[in-house]
Design a protein around this motif. Sequence first.
Motif, PDB file in Angstrom:
ATOM      1  N   GLY B 212       0.791  -1.222   0.000  1.00 36.93           N
ATOM      2  CA  GLY B 212       0.000   0.000   0.000  1.00 36.93           C
ATOM      3  C   GLY B 212       0.825   1.274   0.000  1.00 36.93           C
ATOM      4  O   GLY B 212       0.379   2.310  -0.503  1.00 36.93           O
ATOM      5  N   ALA B 213       2.034   1.232   0.555  1.00 36.41           N
ATOM      6  CA  ALA B 213       2.844   2.437   0.659  1.00 36.41           C
ATOM      7  C   ALA B 213       3.509   2.800  -0.666  1.00 36.41           C
ATOM      8  O   ALA B 213       3.916   3.944  -0.875  1.00 36.41           O
ATOM      9  N   GLN B 214       3.634   1.792  -1.559  1.00 36.39           N
ATOM     10  CA  GLN B 214       4.403   1.985  -2.788  1.00 36.39           C
ATOM     11  C   GLN B 214       3.908   3.101  -3.715  1.00 36.39           C
ATOM     12  O   GLN B 214       4.697   3.961  -4.085  1.00 36.39           O
ATOM     13  N   PRO B 215       2.601   3.090  -4.099  1.00 37.70           N
ATOM     14  CA  PRO B 215       2.186   4.090  -5.097  1.00 37.70           C
ATOM     15  C   PRO B 215       2.440   5.521  -4.637  1.00 37.70           C
ATOM     16  O   PRO B 215       2.909   6.348  -5.425  1.00 37.70           O
ATOM     17  N   GLY B 216       2.157   5.807  -3.364  1.00 31.21           N
ATOM     18  CA  GLY B 216       2.392   7.153  -2.848  1.00 31.21           C
ATOM     19  C   GLY B 216       3.859   7.544  -2.949  1.00 31.21           C
ATOM     20  O   GLY B 216       4.197   8.642  -3.383  1.00 31.21           O
ATOM     21  N   GLN B 217       4.724   6.608  -2.567  1.00 33.41           N
ATOM     22  CA  GLN B 217       6.162   6.876  -2.610  1.00 33.41           C
ATOM     23  C   GLN B 217       6.627   7.100  -4.043  1.00 33.41           C
ATOM     24  O   GLN B 217       7.428   7.996  -4.319  1.00 33.41           O
ATOM     25  N   LEU B 218       6.104   6.299  -4.965  1.00 29.41           N
ATOM     26  CA  LEU B 218       6.494   6.434  -6.375  1.00 29.41           C
ATOM     27  C   LEU B 218       6.089   7.805  -6.915  1.00 29.41           C
ATOM     28  O   LEU B 218       6.808   8.406  -7.710  1.00 29.41           O
ATOM     29  N   LEU B 219       4.922   8.287  -6.475  1.00 31.29           N
ATOM     30  CA  LEU B 219       4.468   9.605  -6.915  1.00 31.29           C
ATOM     31  C   LEU B 219       5.358  10.700  -6.316  1.00 31.29           C
ATOM     32  O   LEU B 219       5.794  11.613  -7.010  1.00 31.29           O
ATOM     33  N   VAL B 220       5.645  10.594  -5.027  1.00 36.04           N
ATOM     34  CA  VAL B 220       6.485  11.594  -4.361  1.00 36.04           C
ATOM     35  C   VAL B 220       7.873  11.631  -5.021  1.00 36.04           C
ATOM     36  O   VAL B 220       8.434  12.698  -5.252  1.00 36.04           O
ATOM     37  N   ASP B 221       8.410  10.446  -5.347  1.00 35.58           N
ATOM     38  CA  ASP B 221       9.737  10.370  -5.964  1.00 35.58           C
ATOM     39  C   ASP B 221       9.735  10.759  -7.441  1.00 35.58           C
ATOM     40  O   ASP B 221      10.778  10.729  -8.086  1.00 35.58           O
ATOM     41  N   ASN B 222       8.565  11.065  -7.993  1.00 31.45           N
ATOM     42  CA  ASN B 222       8.436  11.358  -9.424  1.00 31.45           C
ATOM     43  C   ASN B 222       8.858  10.180 -10.293  1.00 31.45           C
ATOM     44  O   ASN B 222       9.257  10.354 -11.440  1.00 31.45           O
ATOM     45  N   GLU B 223       8.783   8.978  -9.732  1.00 31.41           N
ATOM     46  CA  GLU B 223       9.082   7.775 -10.508  1.00 31.41           C
ATOM     47  C   GLU B 223       7.922   7.524 -11.479  1.00 31.41           C
ATOM     48  O   GLU B 223       8.125   7.077 -12.591  1.00 31.41           O
ATOM     49  N   VAL B 224       6.706   7.794 -11.030  1.00 32.63           N
ATOM     50  CA  VAL B 224       5.535   7.769 -11.911  1.00 32.63           C
ATOM     51  C   VAL B 224       4.734   9.039 -11.637  1.00 32.63           C
ATOM     52  O   VAL B 224       4.916   9.693 -10.605  1.00 32.63           O
ATOM     53  N   GLN B 225       3.838   9.375 -12.594  1.00 34.96           N
ATOM     54  CA  GLN B 225       3.053  10.598 -12.432  1.00 34.96           C
ATOM     55  C   GLN B 225       1.591  10.295 -12.070  1.00 34.96           C
ATOM     56  O   GLN B 225       0.889  11.141 -11.529  1.00 34.96           O
ATOM     57  N   TYR B 226       1.143   9.081 -12.426  1.00 32.24           N
ATOM     58  CA  TYR B 226      -0.233   8.677 -12.109  1.00 32.24           C
ATOM     59  C   TYR B 226      -0.212   7.281 -11.483  1.00 32.24           C
ATOM     60  O   TYR B 226       0.587   6.436 -11.891  1.00 32.24           O
ATOM     61  N   ALA B 227      -1.102   7.056 -10.525  1.00 28.08           N
ATOM     62  CA  ALA B 227      -1.169   5.718  -9.924  1.00 28.08           C
ATOM     63  C   ALA B 227      -2.570   5.470  -9.386  1.00 28.08           C
ATOM     64  O   ALA B 227      -3.301   6.417  -9.089  1.00 28.08           O
ATOM     65  N   ASN B 228      -2.942   4.181  -9.298  1.00 29.33           N
ATOM     66  CA  ASN B 228      -4.103   3.894  -8.465  1.00 29.33           C
ATOM     67  C   ASN B 228      -3.565   3.554  -7.083  1.00 29.33           C
ATOM     68  O   ASN B 228      -2.447   3.043  -6.953  1.00 29.33           O
ATOM     69  N   ALA B 229      -4.319   3.900  -6.051  1.00 26.92           N
ATOM     70  CA  ALA B 229      -3.790   3.752  -4.694  1.00 26.92           C
ATOM     71  C   ALA B 229      -4.936   3.693  -3.712  1.00 26.92           C
ATOM     72  O   ALA B 229      -6.062   4.077  -4.031  1.00 26.92           O
ATOM     73  N   TRP B 230      -4.647   3.203  -2.499  1.00 22.65           N
ATOM     74  CA  TRP B 230      -5.658   3.202  -1.455  1.00 22.65           C
ATOM     75  C   TRP B 230      -5.746   4.601  -0.861  1.00 22.65           C
ATOM     76  O   TRP B 230      -4.722   5.227  -0.554  1.00 22.65           O
ATOM     77  N   ASN B 231      -6.976   5.098  -0.703  1.00 20.08           N
ATOM     78  CA  ASN B 231      -7.167   6.520  -0.397  1.00 20.08           C
ATOM     79  C   ASN B 231      -6.414   6.980   0.850  1.00 20.08           C
ATOM     80  O   ASN B 231      -5.844   8.063   0.868  1.00 20.08           O
ATOM     81  N   GLY B 232      -6.372   6.134   1.898  1.00 20.91           N
ATOM     82  CA  GLY B 232      -5.702   6.548   3.127  1.00 20.91           C
ATOM     83  C   GLY B 232      -4.210   6.769   2.919  1.00 20.91           C
ATOM     84  O   GLY B 232      -3.598   7.623   3.559  1.00 20.91           O
ATOM     85  N   ARG B 233      -3.630   5.994   2.003  1.00 15.74           N
ATOM     86  CA  ARG B 233      -2.201   6.074   1.762  1.00 15.74           C
ATOM     87  C   ARG B 233      -1.802   7.353   1.035  1.00 15.74           C
ATOM     88  O   ARG B 233      -0.688   7.839   1.205  1.00 15.74           O
ATOM     89  N   VAL B 234      -2.693   7.863   0.177  1.00 19.55           N
ATOM     90  CA  VAL B 234      -2.333   9.085  -0.550  1.00 19.55           C
ATOM     91  C   VAL B 234      -2.882  10.342   0.125  1.00 19.55           C
ATOM     92  O   VAL B 234      -2.352  11.434  -0.072  1.00 19.55           O
ATOM     93  N   ALA B 235      -3.927  10.180   0.969  1.00 18.28           N
ATOM     94  CA  ALA B 235      -4.497  11.357   1.636  1.00 18.28           C
ATOM     95  C   ALA B 235      -3.443  12.039   2.502  1.00 18.28           C
ATOM     96  O   ALA B 235      -3.389  13.266   2.597  1.00 18.28           O
ATOM     97  N   THR B 236      -2.578  11.232   3.122  1.00 22.18           N
ATOM     98  CA  THR B 236      -1.570  11.786   4.025  1.00 22.18           C
ATOM     99  C   THR B 236      -0.405  12.419   3.265  1.00 22.18           C
ATOM    100  O   THR B 236       0.495  12.970   3.874  1.00 22.18           O
ATOM    101  N   LEU B 237      -0.417  12.321   1.923  1.00 21.46           N
ATOM    102  CA  LEU B 237       0.692  12.870   1.131  1.00 21.46           C
ATOM    103  C   LEU B 237       0.308  14.179   0.437  1.00 21.46           C
ATOM    104  O   LEU B 237       1.017  14.647  -0.447  1.00 21.46           O
ATOM    105  N   TRP B 238      -0.823  14.760   0.839  1.00 24.38           N
ATOM    106  CA  TRP B 238      -1.295  15.989   0.211  1.00 24.38           C
ATOM    107  C   TRP B 238      -0.215  17.071   0.245  1.00 24.38           C
ATOM    108  O   TRP B 238       0.078  17.720  -0.758  1.00 24.38           O
ATOM    109  N   GLU B 239       0.394  17.243   1.409  1.00 28.77           N
ATOM    110  CA  GLU B 239       1.426  18.274   1.578  1.00 28.77           C
ATOM    111  C   GLU B 239       2.608  18.049   0.641  1.00 28.77           C
ATOM    112  O   GLU B 239       3.295  18.984   0.275  1.00 28.77           O
TER     113      GLU B 239
END
Lengths: 298, 347
Positions: B212-239
Motif C-alpha cells: 500500500g505504501a508503494q504508489p504514494g512513494q512512487l508519486l512523491v519520488d516522481n518515478e511515476v506521475q499517475y497511480a491507483n492507490a488506497w485513499n488513506g495512503r495518498v491522503a496523508t501525502l497531500w502536503e
Amino acid sequence: MTTGARRAGGEVGRLPPGSAPDGGLARPPRRSTGFVFVLPLLLVMGVCFNVPIVLMLAWSVKNPTLTPRHYQEFFATSVYLKVFWNTVRIALVTTAVCVPLGYPLAYWIRFLPAGRRLVALALVVLPFWVSILVRTYAWIVLLGNAGLVNRMLLRLGVIESPLGILYNELGVIIGTVNVLLPFFVLPLLASMARIDDRLLQAAASLGASARTIFWRVFFPLTVPAVSAGAILVFILTLGFYVTPAILGGGRVTMIANMLDLLINQLPDWELAATISTVLLVVVLSCYSMSRWLRNRAV
Amino acid sequence: MRFSRRAVGMTCTLVAAAIVVAVGIGSAQEMAKRFVFGSPGGVSTEANQEIFWKPFTARTGIEIIAEVPSSFGKLRAMVQSGKVTASLWDLGTLQLEQAKALDLIEPIDWDQISPGPMFPEMRQQYGFGQTYFSTVMAWRADVKAPQSWQDFWNVKDFPGKRSLSNFPAYTLPIAALADGVPPDKLYPLDLDRAFRSLDRIKPSVSVWWTTGAQPGQLLVDNEVQYANAWNGRVATLWEQGVRHNFNQGLLDIAWWVVPKGAPPAEKRAAMLFLHEWSDPAKQAEYAKRVYYTGSSPSLAALLPKDKLHMFPTTPENKAKQILANGRWWFENADLVEKRWQAWKLGQ
C-alpha cells in the motif's frame, strides 16, 4: 597480476606455520562417540524442522486422498513453468555475474598484507550486518528515475532521458548480485588462503611466468571452490523473495513471490507444496551434480 | 507416610468439587481478562490502539494483545492446527469469502455486540465491517488531473508513467471502467475486455505495486506521475504534492472476523470491544488520522468540514464509487490470478 604474484612470493617466508601445507586433506579417524554430541541438534532439526517440512510437502500429493492432480496442474499450466524458468534464468545470470566479479576480488584480497586484508574482508562482510530490506531500498535511491545514477548521467549529458535500470529484470539482478556476492567471495577466499605459497614459488623458480603460474597452478586449485560457490549462489537466488518484490516493480515474478501469492492470496496450499517440492528436487539435483563433478575431478 | 482412608476420600471429593466449580465457571458467561487481536500493523493499527484499545483497557481491565501481521496464511495455519489463540483477525473482502469457504471463521455474536447504527453492508454474519477503503486515482500536483479512469488510460492527453496495483482485484475493474463499461454493469466482470484494456496501458506502466505504501512513494519520488492507490495512503501525502479524487473509486471494506475455535471467554471480551467500533465519535477520531471511515451512517457530520472531500463515505463521495463484489472475486479468484500472471509474463 605480476605484482600480486611477486608480492606473494616475497611474503611466503613470513607466513605463520599455522597454515599447514596439508590443510584440509588429513581426515580425523571416525569415532562413533561423536554421534552422541550431534544428537540434540539432530533431534531439534528433525522434529522441529524436517518433519513439519515433510508434512507440508505431503500436501502436494494428498487432498485428502493420494492424488497426482496438483503435479498435473503444475506441469500443464504454462504460467507456473514460465515463472519457474524465469527464476532459473535469473539465478543463472546472477551466478554468471557473481563469478567474474567475485573471483578477482577474492584474488586481490588473498594477496593483500595481513592488516589490509582484514580491512578488505570487513568491507566484504559489512553488508551482512545491514538488513536486506534496507539494502534493497537503498538501490531504489540509487537507481530510480530521480536516483543518483540517472541524475548524474543526465547532468553529464550522457543520456537524455532516465535509463530504466530499476523495476525490471536488470534491477533484480543488481539486487541479487549485491546480496549474494559475499556468499561467493568468502568461501573462495578461504580456499585461496589455503593454497600453499610454496607451490607458486616452486613454479616461479622453474621459470613459469606469472600468467602461467596463475592458469596452471593457482586457478586449477580454486576450481572446486568456484564451482561450490557458484552452486551456492545459484541455489540461494532460486529462493529470493524481497529483492524481486521490491526491485522488480511487480514485473519480475520469481518462485518465492508465486508461493506467497498461492499461500496468502489465493489460497492454494496444495499447489504451493507442489511447486516447493519441484524446487527442492531441482536444488537437490544441482547440489548432488556439483558433488559428483567435484568427486570426479579429485 | 500413611493416609487414612477417610482423608484420601475427603481429598478426592474436594478435588472433584473444585473441578466441577472450575468447569462451571468456565462454561458460564465468563469474560476473559485478555484477548489476542490479529492486526495488519502500521499506521492503522497504531491509531486503533490509541483511540480504541487504550480507553477500552483502562475502563474494563481487558488487555488486548496484538498479533502482527495478520496474514491469511497465518489464520489458516492457526485454525487448521487446532491451536487458536486469536479472537479477532483482520481480513479483506475476498479473503472473508475464502475464509468462509474454508471454514476458518465463526459467526460474529451480533447480539452481544449490540452495535449502534451501521451501514447494512458492514454487518455480515461472519464479518464486522471495520472501515471502508477505496482504490482511487492519484496523481502528482504538477501534472494534469484526471477525472475518470478513461482519462487515466489516455496517455496522449495525460502524459506520464503509471503505476497500477499488482492485485488484479484493484486493477481489473478499473481497466474495464477505462474501456467504457458502465459502473452498474461492472459485475460480472468482462475479463476479455478488461485484459484488452490493460494491453493498451501496459507500455506506460512502470511499476505494478504490491504494498500500500508503494504508489504514494512512487508519486512523491516522481518515478511515476499517475497511480491507483488506497485513499488513506495518498491522503496523508497531500502536503507532498500528491492529489486524488473518488471518481469511480473501488469502494471496499476491511473486516474483522472471529477465527474458528477462538477461546469462548476471550471471544466474549472481543465482542465487548467491537461495540466500541460502532461509536461514531471514535470512528471520526480514527478517520481523521488514517482517512478510512467506519460503519456509522452519521459519521460524516463529525468529520472536519475542510477535509470532507478526502473521506470515502461522505454521501457525495460514496455515490461516486462502486462497492467491491467479494462474491464474484471469490468465485473467480483462481482463474483470474492465473490469467493475470500469464498476462504479465507475456509482457
